[in-house]
Design a protein around this motif. Structure first.
Motif: not given
Length: 679
Positions: A365-378, A438-446
Motif C-alpha cells: 500500500d503506497m499510503r504506508k510508504m514515503g521517504g524511501l529515496r534516501t533509504k533505498i537509493p539504487v 513511494t519515495f517522497f515525504g515522510e515514511y508513513r509505515g511501521h
C-alpha cells in the motif's frame, strides 16, 4: 548454402532446465537449482545473440524444418521454426529480459520453501513463449499460446495456499480460455478456406484477395476471431479483468509474464497476421477501437489505485492498448517498437516495485510508504528511470515509441489521437503519483518496516528480512534493475524518427515483415533494412509529411507528460491533503474509479453467478445427484431389497426347506412336461 542456425536449441534449453529442476530440484540445494535455472536460460539468451549476429548473412525468412507433424489428405502441418526480423525482436526480448528476471528471482525467492518449483515453472514459461514466437504456423503458435497460459496459471497461483492467489490463477486461466476459443475457431476457418495453417501459405493465398471493404467476409471473420484470442492474452476490453488480479503472484512473475512477454503475445499475433487484417478493414478498425478504449479506460482506473503493483497492472493494460491502437491503424512497426521499449521500462518498474516491497517488509500500500529515496537509493534511481520512460519524457525509450504511435494514430484519425493524448497525460499523472507517494515525504509505515495490515510478508525474500527494518535489496536483485534502467534510457534510440534527426532504423529493420505480399513474388531473400520499391511500401512506412508538423505534435505529447507531472507534484508533494478533499467532493465518481467501475462485480452477477447456479442445479443436482448418484443408489436399494427377501428364505427350519425343495421340484417337473407336450 543457407547455414543451419539450430533454432530448436533456443526453446529446448529452458525446457531442459524446467525438467531437471522439476524432477530433482526438491532433493537439490538452492545453489544447484539456481545454477540449472540460470545456466539454461542464459544459454538460450546466448544462442539468441548468436543468431542475431548471423542474422544479416542469412536469406529471409529463414525456416528450420524439424519433423513432419500432421498429415490429413491435402492438409499438412510441419513442426518447423520461422525466423524473420519480427521473431528476432521477440526472441531477444523474451530471452534477454527473461534472463534478467531469472537473476532477480534468485534474491527475491531465495527463502521460499518451493524455490525449485518456482524456477521450474519460470523455465517452462520461457520454453512455451519461445515456441510461440518461433513457430512457422498457427498450430504450433497455438501450442505455445496454450502453454504460456498454463505456465501463467502455475506462476500466478504459485502460493496456492493463499486463497486470493489460487482464485487469481483460476481467473486468469478461465478468461484466457474464452479468448483461446475464438482463436481456435479462427484457425478452423483458415483450414476450411485456405487448407493450411502455415504462415507463408496462408498469406500467399490471401495476397490476391481484395480488401473486404463493402461487406464482411471470411477474412473479417478470421480477423475478429483472432482478435478475441488476442484480447484474452493481451488483456484488452472486455477480457482484461484477469491481469490486475494476477498481481497475487510473486513480483518476478508480474515482471516477466504481465509486462515483458506473455501479455504481448496478442500484439505479436496481430502483427504476425497483418496480411489478414490489412484485407479486413472492419476487423482492423475494431482492433484500433478496442485498443483506444482500453488505453484510456485502464489509465483512469490506475490514477486511484493504492496498491503499488495494481497501479502498474492497470498501466500494463493501458500500454497494451497503445500497442493495439498502433496495429489498428496499420502502424505495426510502431506497435512492436512500443512492445520492446515497454518490456524494458515496465519490467524495470515491476522489479523495482518488488525491491520496494522487499525493503518495507511486504507492504504494497503506497499510503504506508514515503521517504524511501534516501533509504533505498539504487532502487529509487532505477525506478526513476522507468518512471521517466513510461511518462514519455524526451530522450528516454518510452518517449520515442509512444510519440511514434501518437503521430501514426493522428494520421489515421484525430479522435484516436485525442484519446491517446489524454491517456498520455493520465499515464504521466499516475506514474508520478506512484513515484511521489513511494519515495517522497515522510515514511508513513511501521517503524521497523514490517508488513502492515496484511500481517505477513508478501514473498519469500521478506520471510528473511520482514523485521530487519527498511533496507536496500541485495546485489543480485539490483543488477537487473540497473541493466533495465540503462535499456529504458537508451533503448529508444534504435527508432529515432526523421523529424528528430534519426532514420527510424527500427521500422526499416521490420519493413521486410510488413511490406505487402505481391502474388508470385519470391520474398525469401529480402534482407533486413532492404529498400522496397514504391509500390511495395508497407502501410507502416512513414509517409512524406512535414517534419515541422510532426514536431508540433511531439511538443503536444511532451506537454501532456509535463502536465501530468505538474499535477502529481501539486497533489502528492506540495499539497498532499488536496487529493483527499477532491475525493470527498467527487464521492460517487471517485468510488466508481477506486472500485474499477464495478466491472468485476458486474461480470460476477451477469456471468459467474448464473453459471455457478446453473451448474449447481443442472450438473450437481440434475446429473450428479439424480442421474449418477440416483442410478447407483437405486441399484443398491434394489439389491438390498432382493437380498432381504432371500434372507428370509433362510429360516433354519427343516420343514420349510423340504417344502421349498418340493415346490421347486414340482416347478421343474411341470416345465419338463410342458416342454414335452410342446414337441
Amino acid at each position: 548454402m543457407t547455414p543451419n542456425l539450430n533454432l530448436w536449441l533456443i526453446p529446448i534449453l529452458p525446457l531442459a532446465g524446467a525438467a531437471i529442476n522439476g524432477l530433482w530440484g526438491r532433493r537439490s540445494s538452492r545453489q544447484a537449482v539456481t545454477t540449472i535455472a540460470l545456466v539454461f536460460s542464459g544459454a538460450a539468451f546466448a544462442m539468441a545473440l548468436w543468431v542475431a549476429a548471423r542474422f544479416a548473412s542469412i536469406p529471409l525468412p529463414y525456416q528450420e524444418f524439424l519433423a513432419h507433424w500432421i498429415r490429413s489428405g491435402t492438409f499438412a502441418v510441419d513442426f518447423s521454426f520461422y525466423l524473420d526480423p519480427l521473431s528476432l525482436v521477440m526472441l531477444l526480448v523474451v530471452t534477454g529480459v527473461g534472463l534478467l528476471i531469472h537473476i532477480y528471482s534468485v534474491g527475491y525467492m531465495w527463502d521460499d520453501p518451493s524455490y525449485y518449483r518456482f524456477f521450474a515453472y519460470l523455465n517452462l514459461f520461457m520454453f512455451f513463449m519461445l515456441t510461440l514466437v518461433l513457430a512457422n504456423n498457427y498450430l504450433l503458435m497455438f501450442i505455445g499460446w496454450e502453454g504460456v497460459g498454463l505456465a501463467s496459471y502455475l506462476l500466478i497461483g504459485f502460493w496456492f495456499t493463499k486463497d486470493s492467489a489460487a482464485a487469481a490463477g483460476k481467473k486468469a486461466f478461465i478468461v484466457n480460455r474464452i479468448g483461446d476459443f475464438g482463436f481456435l475457431i479462427g484457425l478452423f476457418l483458415l483450414i476450411r478456406h485456405f487448407g493450411s495453417l502455415t504462415f507463408e501459405q496462408v498469406f500467399h493465398s490471401i495476397a490476391p484477395m481484395s480488401p473486404e471493404t463493402a461487406e464482411a467476409g471470411v477474412l473479417t471473420a478470421v480477423g475478429l476471431l483472432l482478435l478475441v484470442g488476442a484480447c484474452g492474452k493481451s488483456a484488452q476490453i472486455p477480457l482484461y479483468v484477469w491481469l490486475p488480479d494476477a498481481m497475487e503472484g510473486p513480483t518476478p512473475v508480474s515482471a516477466l509474464i504481465h509486462a515483458a512477454t506473455m501479455v504481448t503475445a496478442g500484439v505479436y499475433m496481430v502483427a504476425r497476421s497483418h496480411v489478414i487484417f490489412e484485407r479486413a478493414p472492419m476487423a482492423l478498425t475494431v482492433v484500433a477501437v478496442i485498443g483506444t478504449l482500453t488505453a484510456f479506460f485502464a489509465a483512469t482506473i490506475g490514477i486511484a489505485q493504492t496498491d503499488i503493483k495494481k497501479v502498474l497492472a492497470y498501466s500494463t493494460v493501458s500500454q497494451l492498448g497503445y500497442m493495439f491502437m498502433a496495429c489498428g491503424v496499420g502502424a505495426f512497426s510502431a506497435g512492436i517498437f512500443h512492445l520492446m521499449t515497454h518490456a524494458f521500462f515496465k519490467g524495470l518498474l515491476f522489479l523495482a516495485a518488488g525491491s520496494v516491497i522487499h525493503a518495507v517488509g511486504g507492504e504494497q500500500d503506497m499510503r504506508k510508504m514515503g521517504g524511501l529515496r534516501t533509504k533505498i537509493p539504487v532502487t529509487f534511481w532505477t525506478m526513476t528511470a522507468g518512471t521517466l520512460a513510461i511518462a514519455g519524457i524526451p530522450g528516454l525509450a518510452g518517449f520515442f515509441s509512444k510519440d511514434e504511435i501518437l503521430w501514426r494514430v493522428y494520421q489515421a484519425s484525430w479522435i484516436y489521437w485525442v484519446v491517446g493524448i489524454v491517456t498520455a497525460f493520465l499515464t504521466s499523472f499516475y506514474i508520478f503519483r506512484l513515484w511521489f507517494l513511494t519515495f517522497f515525504g515522510e515514511y508513513r509505515g511501521h517503524a521497523d518496516g514490517a508488513a502492515g495490515e496484511h500481517g505477513h510478508p508478501a514473498h519469500g525474500a521478506d520471510r528473511r528480512h520482514g523485521h530487519a527494518g527498511i533496507h536496500e535489496s541485495p546485489p543480485v536483485m539490483l543488477a537487473p534493475l540497473v541493466i533495465l534502467a540503462i535499456l529504458s534510457v537508451v533503448g529508444g534510440y534504435v527508432g529515432v524518427p526523421g523529424s528528430l534527426g534519426g532514420g527510424n532504423r527500427f521500422e526499416k529493420f521490420l519493413d521486410p515483415v510488413f511490406r505487402p505480399i505481391t502474388p508470385g513474388l519470391n520474398t525469401q531473400h529480402n534482407a533486413p533494412g532492404e529498400t522496397n520499391p514504391p509500390e511495395q511500401q508497407s502501410e507502416g512506412t512513414e509517409p512524406q509529411t512535414s517534419h515541422a508538423t510532426e514536431l508540433v505534435f511531439t511538443g503536444i505529447s511532451v506537454a501532456a507528460a509535463l502536465l501530468g507531472f505538474g499535477l502529481a507534484w501539486t497533489f502528492y508533494y506540495r499539497n498532499p491533503q488536496l487529493p483527499e478533499r477532491i475525493a470527498t467532493d467527487l464521492d460517487g465518481l471517485y468510488d466508481a474509479v477506486v472500485h474499477k467501475y464495478y466491472i468485476d462485480e458486474l461480470y460476477g452477477e451477469v456471468f459467474v453467478k448464473p453459471l455457478l447456479d446453473g451448474s449447481t442445479r443442472i450438473l450437481w443436482q440434475g446429473v450428479d445427484q439424480n442421474l449418477i448418484d440416483g442410478t447407483v443408489n437405486n441399484g443398491a436399494d434394489a439389491a438390498r431389497h432382493v437380498s432381504d427377501q432371500a434372507r428370509h428364505m433362510q429360516s433354519g427350519n427343516l420343514r420349510s426347506y423340504a417344502g421349498w425343495i418340493a415346490a421347486g421340484s414340482a416347478v421343474i417337473i411341470a416345465f419338463m412336461i410342458w416342454m414335452g407336450v410342446g414337441r
